[in-house]
Design a protein around this motif. Structure first.
Motif, short mmCIF file in Angstrom:
data_model
loop_
_atom_site.label_atom_id
_atom_site.label_comp_id
_atom_site.label_asym_id
_atom_site.label_seq_id
_atom_site.Cartn_x
_atom_site.Cartn_y
_atom_site.Cartn_z
N TYR A 10 -3.07 -4.44 -0.84
CA TYR A 10 -3.01 -3.14 -0.16
C TYR A 10 -4.36 -2.45 -0.11
N SER A 11 -5.13 -2.54 -1.18
CA SER A 11 -6.43 -1.88 -1.16
C SER A 11 -7.36 -2.51 -2.17
N GLU A 29 -13.45 -10.93 2.94
CA GLU A 29 -14.78 -10.72 2.39
C GLU A 29 -15.21 -9.27 2.58
N PHE A 30 -15.99 -8.78 1.63
CA PHE A 30 -16.54 -7.43 1.73
C PHE A 30 -17.71 -7.29 0.78
N VAL A 62 -11.42 0.23 0.27
CA VAL A 62 -11.25 -0.63 1.43
C VAL A 62 -9.77 -0.96 1.58
N PHE A 63 -9.26 -0.86 2.81
CA PHE A 63 -7.86 -1.19 3.10
C PHE A 63 -7.85 -2.43 4.02
N PRO A 64 -7.66 -3.61 3.45
CA PRO A 64 -7.72 -4.84 4.27
C PRO A 64 -6.71 -4.86 5.41
N ALA A 118 -14.83 -3.78 -9.17
CA ALA A 118 -13.92 -3.82 -8.03
C ALA A 118 -12.53 -4.19 -8.52
N TYR A 119 -11.51 -3.61 -7.88
CA TYR A 119 -10.12 -3.77 -8.30
C TYR A 119 -9.24 -3.90 -7.07
N ALA A 120 -8.18 -4.69 -7.19
CA ALA A 120 -7.25 -4.89 -6.07
C ALA A 120 -5.88 -4.33 -6.41
N ALA A 121 -5.31 -3.55 -5.51
CA ALA A 121 -3.93 -3.09 -5.62
C ALA A 121 -3.06 -4.07 -4.86
N THR A 122 -2.16 -4.76 -5.59
CA THR A 122 -1.41 -5.85 -4.98
C THR A 122 0.08 -5.74 -5.28
N ASP A 123 0.85 -6.41 -4.43
CA ASP A 123 2.29 -6.56 -4.65
C ASP A 123 2.64 -8.04 -4.52
N GLY A 124 3.56 -8.48 -5.35
CA GLY A 124 3.95 -9.88 -5.34
C GLY A 124 3.29 -10.66 -6.47
N ASP A 125 3.65 -11.93 -6.57
CA ASP A 125 3.09 -12.81 -7.59
C ASP A 125 2.21 -13.87 -6.92
N GLY A 126 1.25 -14.37 -7.69
CA GLY A 126 0.41 -15.42 -7.15
C GLY A 126 -0.92 -15.50 -7.86
#
Length: 253
Positions: free
Chosen positions: A241-242, A179-180, A159-161, A187-195
């Motif tokens: 990102y995904s 939501e999905f 999934v590409f939000p 399930a895994y998230a590809a992310t950039d940045g901190d938080g």
């Protein structure tokens, strides 16, 4: 490419294409680390080629930090322009190319799986003079879905939000969560940045995730394929990102 060519002529080499925020690449790494430890002393060389899927995985400094964090103790070539990708034509992440001494291609595999077959081929290409008689058994499967010939259920497609690999999604005042539904082994998230990412699974709060580096982050993990509805509420400025999903074995009936 010349340095890789010279190396493949001198000794057996396992070349693997990967991206540090791509799930299948990450799930293959435990086997690669084990093969490096087992067979480096017998003459096997390993070279990673990082060909980026996302804008945030294109930076060489980010790749260097990620490979150290992931325990990749072998050389990694950064391929932001896909020059090596075009020469090898791997067609996806990860892809393994095993070269025998002298430069003959002995094995190729795309994606996860075939770990026992890959290790058997590695043993075949190593020089017989390097103590192969004392080798341990082949690596045991790390996950149920890695067992040879096991039945697995194809997971929900990625999934590409934000709409694509190039466009991330982030929380805004009017759209604070995403939501999905999915059916997979995790399930895994590809992310950039901190938080931080707050998580609700089927409406129930789960442990939040602290995001301290760009890359792939586990949201949920299941022993077998399960179906759930997931709601993510990331910190403002954290880019998603995904959402990627792992294949799993069928549920018990």
């Amino acid at each position: 490419m010349e340095s890789i060519d010279r190396l493949t002529a001198a000794q057996p080499v396992l070349v693997h294409f990967f991206d540090f925020a791509q799930l299948n690449s990450i799930r293959t790494l435990p086997y690669l680390r084990a093969w490096h430890e087992r067979y480096q002393g017998e003459g096997l060389a390993m070279i990673g080629v990082h060909s980026p899927r996302f804008p945030f995985t294109q930076d060489a400094a980010a790749v260097a930090v990620a490979t150290e964090r992931l325990g990749m103790e072998w050389p990694v070539a950064v391929d932001p322009e896909f020059a090596l990708w075009q020469l090898y034509e791997p067609h996806g992440w990860p892809a393994l190319f095993l070269w025998g001494q002298g430069g003959a291609l002995r094995w190729y595999h795309l994606g996860e799986g075939e770990y026992a077959g890959t290790e058997e081929e590695i043993r075949e290409v190593l020089p017989e003079t390097n103590g192969g008689g004392d080798r341990p058994p082949l690596l045991e499967p790390i996950r149920p879905s890695d067992v040879p010939d096991v039945k697995v259920i194809a997971p929900t497609p990625e999934v590409f939000p934000g709409g694509s690999t190039e466009e991330p999604w982030s929380a805004t005042e009017g759209e604070a969560s995403f939501e999905f539904e999915y059916e997979a082994g995790g399930a895994y998230a590809a992310t950039d940045g901190d938080g931080r990412i707050a998580i609700r699974v089927d409406g129930e709060e789960a442990d939040a995730i602290d995001v301290k580096h760009p890359g792939l982050h586990e949201l949920t993990l299941h022993e077998r394929t399960e179906r759930h509805r997931l709601e993510l509420e990331p910190s403002p400025g954290l880019l998603i990102y995904s959402i990627q999903f792992a294949a799993g074995v069928p549920p018990l009936t």
